[in-house]
Design a protein around this motif. Structure first.
Motif, PDB file in Angstrom:
ATOM      1  N   ILE A  42     -17.572 -76.393 -41.576  1.00 36.67           N
ATOM      2  CA  ILE A  42     -17.618 -75.002 -41.106  1.00 36.67           C
ATOM      3  C   ILE A  42     -16.849 -74.863 -39.796  1.00 36.67           C
ATOM      4  O   ILE A  42     -16.078 -73.916 -39.612  1.00 36.67           O
ATOM      5  N   ILE A  43     -17.034 -75.807 -38.895  1.00 38.06           N
ATOM      6  CA  ILE A  43     -16.322 -75.781 -37.613  1.00 38.06           C
ATOM      7  C   ILE A  43     -14.816 -75.867 -37.852  1.00 38.06           C
ATOM      8  O   ILE A  43     -14.035 -75.135 -37.241  1.00 38.06           O
ATOM      9  N   LEU A  44     -14.402 -76.736 -38.763  1.00 35.77           N
ATOM     10  CA  LEU A  44     -12.984 -76.897 -39.066  1.00 35.77           C
ATOM     11  C   LEU A  44     -12.409 -75.637 -39.724  1.00 35.77           C
ATOM     12  O   LEU A  44     -11.321 -75.182 -39.359  1.00 35.77           O
ATOM     13  N   ILE A  45     -13.138 -75.048 -40.664  1.00 33.10           N
ATOM     14  CA  ILE A  45     -12.690 -73.824 -41.331  1.00 33.10           C
ATOM     15  C   ILE A  45     -12.543 -72.700 -40.311  1.00 33.10           C
ATOM     16  O   ILE A  45     -11.569 -71.944 -40.339  1.00 33.10           O
ATOM     17  N   LYS A  46     -13.503 -72.600 -39.399  1.00 32.95           N
ATOM     18  CA  LYS A  46     -13.441 -71.568 -38.363  1.00 32.95           C
ATOM     19  C   LYS A  46     -12.203 -71.763 -37.486  1.00 32.95           C
ATOM     20  O   LYS A  46     -11.518 -70.802 -37.147  1.00 32.95           O
ATOM     21  N   LYS A  47     -11.909 -72.986 -37.154  1.00 36.32           N
ATOM     22  CA  LYS A  47     -10.734 -73.289 -36.325  1.00 36.32           C
ATOM     23  C   LYS A  47      -9.453 -72.887 -37.055  1.00 36.32           C
ATOM     24  O   LYS A  47      -8.572 -72.259 -36.471  1.00 36.32           O
ATOM     25  N   TYR A  48      -9.348 -73.231 -38.340  1.00 40.80           N
ATOM     26  CA  TYR A  48      -8.176 -72.842 -39.138  1.00 40.80           C
ATOM     27  C   TYR A  48      -8.036 -71.331 -39.190  1.00 40.80           C
ATOM     28  O   TYR A  48      -6.937 -70.784 -39.027  1.00 40.80           O
ATOM     29  N   ALA A  49      -9.154 -70.647 -39.434  1.00 43.34           N
ATOM     30  CA  ALA A  49      -9.126 -69.188 -39.554  1.00 43.34           C
ATOM     31  C   ALA A  49      -8.682 -68.536 -38.247  1.00 43.34           C
ATOM     32  O   ALA A  49      -7.826 -67.644 -38.253  1.00 43.34           O
ATOM     33  N   GLU A  50      -9.246 -68.974 -37.143  1.00 42.05           N
ATOM     34  CA  GLU A  50      -8.918 -68.374 -35.847  1.00 42.05           C
ATOM     35  C   GLU A  50      -7.459 -68.616 -35.464  1.00 42.05           C
ATOM     36  O   GLU A  50      -6.787 -67.724 -34.950  1.00 42.05           O
ATOM     37  N   ASN A  51      -6.969 -69.821 -35.727  1.00 40.70           N
ATOM     38  CA  ASN A  51      -5.560 -70.113 -35.420  1.00 40.70           C
ATOM     39  C   ASN A  51      -4.632 -69.253 -36.268  1.00 40.70           C
ATOM     40  O   ASN A  51      -3.647 -68.719 -35.758  1.00 40.70           O
ATOM     41  N   ALA A  52      -4.938 -69.124 -37.549  1.00 37.46           N
ATOM     42  CA  ALA A  52      -4.103 -68.302 -38.437  1.00 37.46           C
ATOM     43  C   ALA A  52      -4.162 -66.839 -38.007  1.00 37.46           C
ATOM     44  O   ALA A  52      -3.138 -66.149 -37.996  1.00 37.46           O
ATOM     45  N   PHE A  53      -5.339 -66.360 -37.639  1.00 35.61           N
ATOM     46  CA  PHE A  53      -5.508 -64.968 -37.209  1.00 35.61           C
ATOM     47  C   PHE A  53      -4.665 -64.688 -35.971  1.00 35.61           C
ATOM     48  O   PHE A  53      -3.962 -63.683 -35.897  1.00 35.61           O
ATOM     49  N   LYS A  54      -4.712 -65.600 -35.003  1.00 33.03           N
ATOM     50  CA  LYS A  54      -3.936 -65.432 -33.767  1.00 33.03           C
ATOM     51  C   LYS A  54      -2.434 -65.413 -34.040  1.00 33.03           C
ATOM     52  O   LYS A  54      -1.686 -64.715 -33.368  1.00 33.03           O
ATOM     53  N   GLY A  56      -1.074 -64.324 -36.753  1.00 31.53           N
ATOM     54  CA  GLY A  56      -0.722 -63.228 -37.649  1.00 31.53           C
ATOM     55  C   GLY A  56      -0.607 -63.642 -39.098  1.00 31.53           C
ATOM     56  O   GLY A  56      -0.122 -62.876 -39.933  1.00 31.53           O
ATOM     57  N   ASP A  57      -1.071 -64.847 -39.440  1.00 29.94           N
ATOM     58  CA  ASP A  57      -1.087 -65.298 -40.831  1.00 29.94           C
ATOM     59  C   ASP A  57      -2.411 -64.845 -41.443  1.00 29.94           C
ATOM     60  O   ASP A  57      -3.347 -65.623 -41.633  1.00 29.94           O
ATOM     61  N   TYR A  58      -2.476 -63.548 -41.759  1.00 32.12           N
ATOM     62  CA  TYR A  58      -3.732 -62.931 -42.173  1.00 32.12           C
ATOM     63  C   TYR A  58      -4.205 -63.395 -43.549  1.00 32.12           C
ATOM     64  O   TYR A  58      -5.405 -63.422 -43.804  1.00 32.12           O
ATOM     65  N   GLU A  59      -3.292 -63.778 -44.426  1.00 35.06           N
ATOM     66  CA  GLU A  59      -3.715 -64.247 -45.751  1.00 35.06           C
ATOM     67  C   GLU A  59      -4.466 -65.568 -45.646  1.00 35.06           C
ATOM     68  O   GLU A  59      -5.516 -65.738 -46.258  1.00 35.06           O
ATOM     69  N   TYR A  60      -3.932 -66.501 -44.875  1.00 32.71           N
ATOM     70  CA  TYR A  60      -4.601 -67.785 -44.709  1.00 32.71           C
ATOM     71  C   TYR A  60      -5.905 -67.606 -43.922  1.00 32.71           C
ATOM     72  O   TYR A  60      -6.922 -68.223 -44.250  1.00 32.71           O
ATOM     73  N   ALA A  61      -5.860 -66.763 -42.909  1.00 29.48           N
ATOM     74  CA  ALA A  61      -7.073 -66.493 -42.136  1.00 29.48           C
ATOM     75  C   ALA A  61      -8.142 -65.895 -43.053  1.00 29.48           C
ATOM     76  O   ALA A  61      -9.312 -66.292 -42.992  1.00 29.48           O
ATOM     77  N   LEU A  62      -7.744 -64.974 -43.918  1.00 28.10           N
ATOM     78  CA  LEU A  62      -8.688 -64.326 -44.832  1.00 28.10           C
ATOM     79  C   LEU A  62      -9.364 -65.340 -45.748  1.00 28.10           C
ATOM     80  O   LEU A  62     -10.579 -65.301 -45.927  1.00 28.10           O
ATOM     81  N   GLN A  63      -8.590 -66.255 -46.301  1.00 24.28           N
ATOM     82  CA  GLN A  63      -9.169 -67.290 -47.176  1.00 24.28           C
ATOM     83  C   GLN A  63     -10.282 -68.051 -46.447  1.00 24.28           C
ATOM     84  O   GLN A  63     -11.353 -68.292 -47.001  1.00 24.28           O
ATOM     85  N   ASN A  64     -10.004 -68.410 -45.216  1.00 23.56           N
ATOM     86  CA  ASN A  64     -10.978 -69.194 -44.448  1.00 23.56           C
ATOM     87  C   ASN A  64     -12.157 -68.343 -43.996  1.00 23.56           C
ATOM     88  O   ASN A  64     -13.305 -68.798 -44.027  1.00 23.56           O
ATOM     89  N   GLY A  83     -12.126 -57.589 -42.306  1.00 27.99           N
ATOM     90  CA  GLY A  83     -11.603 -56.240 -42.495  1.00 27.99           C
ATOM     91  C   GLY A  83     -10.172 -56.110 -42.017  1.00 27.99           C
ATOM     92  O   GLY A  83      -9.322 -55.523 -42.694  1.00 27.99           O
ATOM     93  N   VAL A  84      -9.878 -56.681 -40.852  1.00 27.86           N
ATOM     94  CA  VAL A  84      -8.513 -56.647 -40.315  1.00 27.86           C
ATOM     95  C   VAL A  84      -7.568 -57.403 -41.251  1.00 27.86           C
ATOM     96  O   VAL A  84      -6.477 -56.920 -41.568  1.00 27.86           O
ATOM     97  N   CYS A  85      -7.989 -58.564 -41.707  1.00 30.57           N
ATOM     98  CA  CYS A  85      -7.129 -59.359 -42.595  1.00 30.57           C
ATOM     99  C   CYS A  85      -6.802 -58.598 -43.879  1.00 30.57           C
ATOM    100  O   CYS A  85      -5.647 -58.565 -44.310  1.00 30.57           O
TER     101      CYS A  85
END
Length: 170
Positions: A42-54, A56-64, A83-85
């Motif tokens: 969960i910690i790793l998924i959150k890290k991936y999501a936050e990095n992708a969100f920052k 602007g890779d919203y598709e990858y962030a959304l998956q996570n 919602g943003v993604c």
């Protein structure tokens, strides 16, 4: 009192009880290890999501974020980011509305939520609601760029409403 030798049946019961105890201890240890590994995931998924969100890779962030959502559906920040993604990708834009509506149902939502909710409504042909959300967003005292973007979105919604109500034969 005479000491009676331990019967074979008695030894068998003690051995069986000891085996059950060892199995129980093993199961508890495995659950603890599994829970710890899941928490690390969960910690790793959150890290991936936050990095992708920052980035602007919203598709990858959304998956996570959707993976994290399985464990924490009430998290306002997570609902906001999902919602943003959805709003910023071409992946089922209509799915952004319930996430963003959930966020604005609370008093402490991020300021830009109304802006993204306006976009979500606009993408879903809910132009009157979109205009209201953009006006609400403008009221919170955002910067000039955001004010300009909100005004542009409002104009787009109003123009589209006119076109829908008065179609032009081409």
């Amino acid at each position: 009192q005479r000491h009676q030798p331990t019967s074979v049946l008695h030894l068998h019961h003690r051995k069986h009880a000891l085996n059950k105890l060892l199995l129980s201890i093993t199961a508890v240890l495995m659950l603890t290890v599994t829970a710890s590994a899941q928490n690390d995931d969960i910690i790793l998924i959150k890290k991936y999501a936050e990095n992708a969100f920052k980035k602007g890779d919203y598709e990858y962030a959304l998956q996570n974020y959707l993976e994290l959502y399985k464990y924490d559906k009430d998290n306002l920040d997570l609902n906001y980011r999902i919602g943003v993604c959805y709003t910023e990708t071409n992946v089922d834009k209509e799915k952004s509305v319930p996430f963003l509506e959930y966020v604005v149902s609370f008093n402490n939502y991020p300021i830009r939520t109304k802006f993204f909710l306006g976009k979500a409504y606009m993408y879903n042909y809910r132009f009157t609601e979109a205009i209201e959300a953009f006006y609400d967003y403008k009221l919170v005292g955002v910067d000039e760029t955001d004010l300009f973007e909100s005004d542009r979105m409002i104009q787009m919604c109003e123009y589209t409403k006119q076109l829908i109500n008065n179609p032009i034969n081409v």
